[in-house]
Design a protein around this motif. Structure first.
Motif, PDB file in Angstrom:
ATOM      1  N   GLY A   1      -7.581  -1.441  10.080  1.00 35.89           N
ATOM      2  CA  GLY A   1      -8.077  -0.699   8.931  1.00 35.89           C
ATOM      3  C   GLY A   1      -9.389   0.002   9.137  1.00 35.89           C
ATOM      4  O   GLY A   1     -10.007   0.451   8.187  1.00 35.89           O
ATOM      5  N   ALA A   2      -9.859   0.092  10.372  1.00 31.78           N
ATOM      6  CA  ALA A   2     -11.142   0.734  10.630  1.00 31.78           C
ATOM      7  C   ALA A   2     -11.094   2.239  10.387  1.00 31.78           C
ATOM      8  O   ALA A   2     -12.129   2.868  10.288  1.00 31.78           O
ATOM      9  N   ASN A   3      -9.905   2.795  10.284  1.00 34.34           N
ATOM     10  CA  ASN A   3      -9.766   4.234  10.043  1.00 34.34           C
ATOM     11  C   ASN A   3      -9.261   4.502   8.631  1.00 34.34           C
ATOM     12  O   ASN A   3      -8.540   5.464   8.398  1.00 34.34           O
ATOM     13  N   SER A   4      -9.624   3.638   7.709  1.00 31.69           N
ATOM     14  CA  SER A   4      -9.078   3.767   6.356  1.00 31.69           C
ATOM     15  C   SER A   4     -10.138   3.458   5.304  1.00 31.69           C
ATOM     16  O   SER A   4     -11.219   2.956   5.611  1.00 31.69           O
ATOM     17  N   PHE A   5      -9.798   3.772   4.061  1.00 32.60           N
ATOM     18  CA  PHE A   5     -10.659   3.423   2.936  1.00 32.60           C
ATOM     19  C   PHE A   5      -9.789   3.116   1.721  1.00 32.60           C
ATOM     20  O   PHE A   5      -8.649   3.576   1.614  1.00 32.60           O
ATOM     21  N   ASP A   6     -10.349   2.306   0.821  1.00 32.25           N
ATOM     22  CA  ASP A   6      -9.622   1.869  -0.375  1.00 32.25           C
ATOM     23  C   ASP A   6     -10.206   2.536  -1.612  1.00 32.25           C
ATOM     24  O   ASP A   6     -11.424   2.754  -1.700  1.00 32.25           O
TER      25      ASP A   6
ATOM     26  N   ASP B   1       4.440   0.111  -1.475  1.00 34.19           N
ATOM     27  CA  ASP B   1       5.326   1.228  -1.151  1.00 34.19           C
ATOM     28  C   ASP B   1       5.740   1.171   0.314  1.00 34.19           C
ATOM     29  O   ASP B   1       5.539   0.159   1.000  1.00 34.19           O
ATOM     30  N   ASP B   2       6.301   2.273   0.811  1.00 30.39           N
ATOM     31  CA  ASP B   2       6.868   2.270   2.159  1.00 30.39           C
ATOM     32  C   ASP B   2       5.816   2.166   3.252  1.00 30.39           C
ATOM     33  O   ASP B   2       6.151   1.841   4.394  1.00 30.39           O
ATOM     34  N   PHE B   3       4.526   2.456   2.965  1.00 27.93           N
ATOM     35  CA  PHE B   3       3.474   2.358   3.970  1.00 27.93           C
ATOM     36  C   PHE B   3       2.631   1.096   3.826  1.00 27.93           C
ATOM     37  O   PHE B   3       1.648   0.925   4.539  1.00 27.93           O
ATOM     38  N   TYR B   4       2.998   0.220   2.903  1.00 26.96           N
ATOM     39  CA  TYR B   4       2.129  -0.905   2.570  1.00 26.96           C
ATOM     40  C   TYR B   4       1.920  -1.861   3.746  1.00 26.96           C
ATOM     41  O   TYR B   4       0.792  -2.224   4.077  1.00 26.96           O
ATOM     42  N   LEU B   5       3.008  -2.275   4.390  1.00 27.68           N
ATOM     43  CA  LEU B   5       2.883  -3.235   5.492  1.00 27.68           C
ATOM     44  C   LEU B   5       2.021  -2.680   6.618  1.00 27.68           C
ATOM     45  O   LEU B   5       1.160  -3.368   7.161  1.00 27.68           O
ATOM     46  N   GLU B   6       2.241  -1.419   6.960  1.00 28.92           N
ATOM     47  CA  GLU B   6       1.478  -0.799   8.044  1.00 28.92           C
ATOM     48  C   GLU B   6       0.010  -0.666   7.684  1.00 28.92           C
ATOM     49  O   GLU B   6      -0.873  -0.942   8.500  1.00 28.92           O
ATOM     50  N   SER B   7      -0.270  -0.235   6.465  1.00 31.29           N
ATOM     51  CA  SER B   7      -1.666  -0.017   6.065  1.00 31.29           C
ATOM     52  C   SER B   7      -2.446  -1.322   5.975  1.00 31.29           C
ATOM     53  O   SER B   7      -3.658  -1.338   6.180  1.00 31.29           O
ATOM     54  N   GLN B   8      -1.769  -2.418   5.655  1.00 28.48           N
ATOM     55  CA  GLN B   8      -2.434  -3.719   5.550  1.00 28.48           C
ATOM     56  C   GLN B   8      -2.384  -4.523   6.848  1.00 28.48           C
ATOM     57  O   GLN B   8      -2.793  -5.677   6.879  1.00 28.48           O
TER      58      GLN B   8
ATOM     59  N   ASP C   1       0.114  -2.294 -17.915  1.00 30.34           N
ATOM     60  CA  ASP C   1      -0.405  -3.565 -17.424  1.00 30.34           C
ATOM     61  C   ASP C   1      -0.884  -3.473 -15.979  1.00 30.34           C
ATOM     62  O   ASP C   1      -1.822  -4.157 -15.594  1.00 30.34           O
ATOM     63  N   LEU C   2      -0.199  -2.687 -15.184  1.00 27.48           N
ATOM     64  CA  LEU C   2      -0.528  -2.639 -13.760  1.00 27.48           C
ATOM     65  C   LEU C   2      -1.657  -1.656 -13.488  1.00 27.48           C
ATOM     66  O   LEU C   2      -1.749  -0.605 -14.109  1.00 27.48           O
ATOM     67  N   THR C   3      -2.514  -2.036 -12.538  1.00 28.20           N
ATOM     68  CA  THR C   3      -3.468  -1.082 -11.995  1.00 28.20           C
ATOM     69  C   THR C   3      -3.166  -0.934 -10.510  1.00 28.20           C
ATOM     70  O   THR C   3      -2.849  -1.916  -9.835  1.00 28.20           O
ATOM     71  N   TYR C   4      -3.253   0.274 -10.026  1.00 27.40           N
ATOM     72  CA  TYR C   4      -2.782   0.569  -8.676  1.00 27.40           C
ATOM     73  C   TYR C   4      -3.961   0.710  -7.713  1.00 27.40           C
ATOM     74  O   TYR C   4      -4.969   1.335  -8.032  1.00 27.40           O
ATOM     75  N   ASP C   5      -3.807   0.089  -6.563  1.00 23.59           N
ATOM     76  CA  ASP C   5      -4.775   0.205  -5.484  1.00 23.59           C
ATOM     77  C   ASP C   5      -4.251   1.222  -4.476  1.00 23.59           C
ATOM     78  O   ASP C   5      -3.053   1.255  -4.177  1.00 23.59           O
ATOM     79  N   ILE C   6      -5.163   2.019  -3.947  1.00 21.97           N
ATOM     80  CA  ILE C   6      -4.792   3.100  -3.036  1.00 21.97           C
ATOM     81  C   ILE C   6      -5.512   2.879  -1.717  1.00 21.97           C
ATOM     82  O   ILE C   6      -6.735   2.707  -1.684  1.00 21.97           O
ATOM     83  N   LYS C   7      -4.766   2.888  -0.635  1.00 22.38           N
ATOM     84  CA  LYS C   7      -5.355   2.775   0.706  1.00 22.38           C
ATOM     85  C   LYS C   7      -4.992   4.035   1.473  1.00 22.38           C
ATOM     86  O   LYS C   7      -3.821   4.385   1.588  1.00 22.38           O
ATOM     87  N   THR C   8      -6.017   4.711   1.996  1.00 19.61           N
ATOM     88  CA  THR C   8      -5.828   5.966   2.719  1.00 19.61           C
ATOM     89  C   THR C   8      -6.227   5.766   4.167  1.00 19.61           C
ATOM     90  O   THR C   8      -7.342   5.333   4.464  1.00 19.61           O
TER      91      THR C   8
END
Length: 413
Positions: free
Chosen positions: A57-62, A132-139, A227-234
């Protein structure tokens, strides 16, 4: 005697004293090898570690709503409550950023959840996350068994799940969990994957987690509910562009959230590259230390080269006298000896650069996998230093040779 003739004469002199040339070149080679080798090793190790940190995750931000982790009031003041990031806002951001980065959306569905199989059940300490479809990879989550979700399962919100290692151990013990069914939050899910074990740090982490498709999580929380709040990882391919992309993401998110001009953001952006920043700082110190060590080695090589050139001048005193008697000027004599010194340094430098690159990449390969690096900057620096060493080491012997009296030189034994 023009420059071309001087170069040829210098090469003939080098060939005539081949053993001395080889030994002198080795002195320079060792100095350049230490300089280029250390700096290549640092660059190669940095490349390897950067790739590793990027996967962490060094090339990402939340991006999260501001104040998502507020805990009541502080010093008698209640913190401002900002609206949650809705599904529509998160999807709009993802669409706008899709050309420059890979965006992953997730939502916390439930915590303290009890999960049941046909015969067993867990303690109420399991968290459920929709991704979503990128969740496993991004985490940076890897599967120990099974598979990820298909496009169909993501799009239509199928009742499928990926479970953590502790969930598997509690519910299925020595049985294979893939293909089995579990029940939680009033629904029956089919297990299609199992995450790698991560240990029990931070309350269980991924081992006590269940991942379901994001659309399934939206259905569980009732369609259209807030009810849900969404977290975004780029995540971006090149960590060096992180600041630029974060600035672009801030502008897009302000537009999506309709934050007025002059108003503070209703969201927080947190970068994930603190390890990479520490690595850059450490590698900078290593480069300085490596350069100093290599420079000291080269300084010793230049002294050795100067000593050998002085010996060469003494051995060739009669030759210098003959050339002066035939009309060679002091400048041409200086030029010849300088050319000899520079050629020796360049030949030794080329060998040293090759050995340094091999040594640096070899050292880096011992600590991790990484691509073979040719540090062109340090190659150019090394060759430049070789020429400088040749000029500095050869100038005084060349100057001394040019000042010899031709008559005395001819009488020299």
């Amino acid at each position: 005697m023009n420059l071309i003739e001087n170069i040829r004469e210098g090469l003939r002199a080098i060939h005539g004293n081949l053993l001395r040339t080889v030994l002198t070149g080795l002195i320079v080679s060792i100095g350049i090898m230490s300089l280029v080798g250390i700096l290549t090793a640092v660059d190669s190790m940095k490349y390897s570690l950067t790739q590793t940190f990027s996967s962490l995750g060094a090339n990402s931000f939340d991006i999260r709503r501001k104040g998502f982790n507020n805990r009541g009031s502080q010093q008698g003041r209640v913190s401002k409550v900002y609206p949650k990031i809705s599904y529509v806002q998160a999807m709009k951001y993802k669409d706008l950023m899709s050309d420059n980065a890979r965006v992953s959306l997730s939502a916390f569905i439930s915590g303290a959840t009890v999960v049941k199989s046909e015969t067993e059940k867990t303690n109420p300490n399991i968290s459920v996350v929709g991704g979503d479809d990128f969740y496993l990879e991004s985490q940076s989550m890897n599967l120990a068994e099974g598979r990820g979700f298909s496009s169909f399962e993501h799009e239509f919100g199928s009742n499928v799940a990926i479970i953590g290692n502790e969930v598997k151990q509690n519910l299925f013990k020595n049985k294979d969990a893939i293909g089995q069914h579990i029940t939680f939050l009033g629904r029956r899910f089919k297990v299609v994957g199992q995450l790698e074990a991560k240990g029990s740090s931070m309350g269980g982490g991924n081992d006590r987690r269940i991942i379901i498709p994001l659309e399934t999580g939206r259905q569980i929380s009732r369609p259209g509910s807030s009810d849900l709040t969404y977290d975004i990882k780029t995540a971006i391919p090149n960590p060096e562009e992180l600041d630029y992309v974060m600035g672009e993401a801030t502008g897009i998110m302000r537009s999506v959230r309709q934050d007025a001009l002059g108003q503070e953001e209703s969201f927080e952006i947190r970068r994930s590259d603190s390890m990479l920043q520490s690595l850059n700082e450490i590698s900078g110190y290593l480069k300085v230390g490596g350069f100093v060590i290599g420079f000291i080695t080269l300084l010793g090589a230049s002294v050795g080269l100067m000593n050998i050139m002085m010996v060469s001048v003494n051995e060739r005193t009669r030759e210098i006298g003959v050339r002066k008697a035939l009309g060679a000027t002091a400048q041409q004599i200086r030029q010849q000896f300088l050319i000899e010194a520079i050629v020796i340094c360049i030949l030794g430098g080329l060998v040293g650069i090759f050995l340094g690159i091999m040594m640096g990449n070899g050292i880096a390969s011992l600590i991790g996998e990484g691509g073979f690096i040719v540090p062109w900057l340090w190659v150019i620096v090394g060759l430049t230093i070789c020429v400088a060493v040749g000029v500095i080491s050869g100038y005084y012997p060349a100057f001394k040779a040019s000042k010899l009296d031709p008559i005395e030189s001819l009488r020299y034994e």
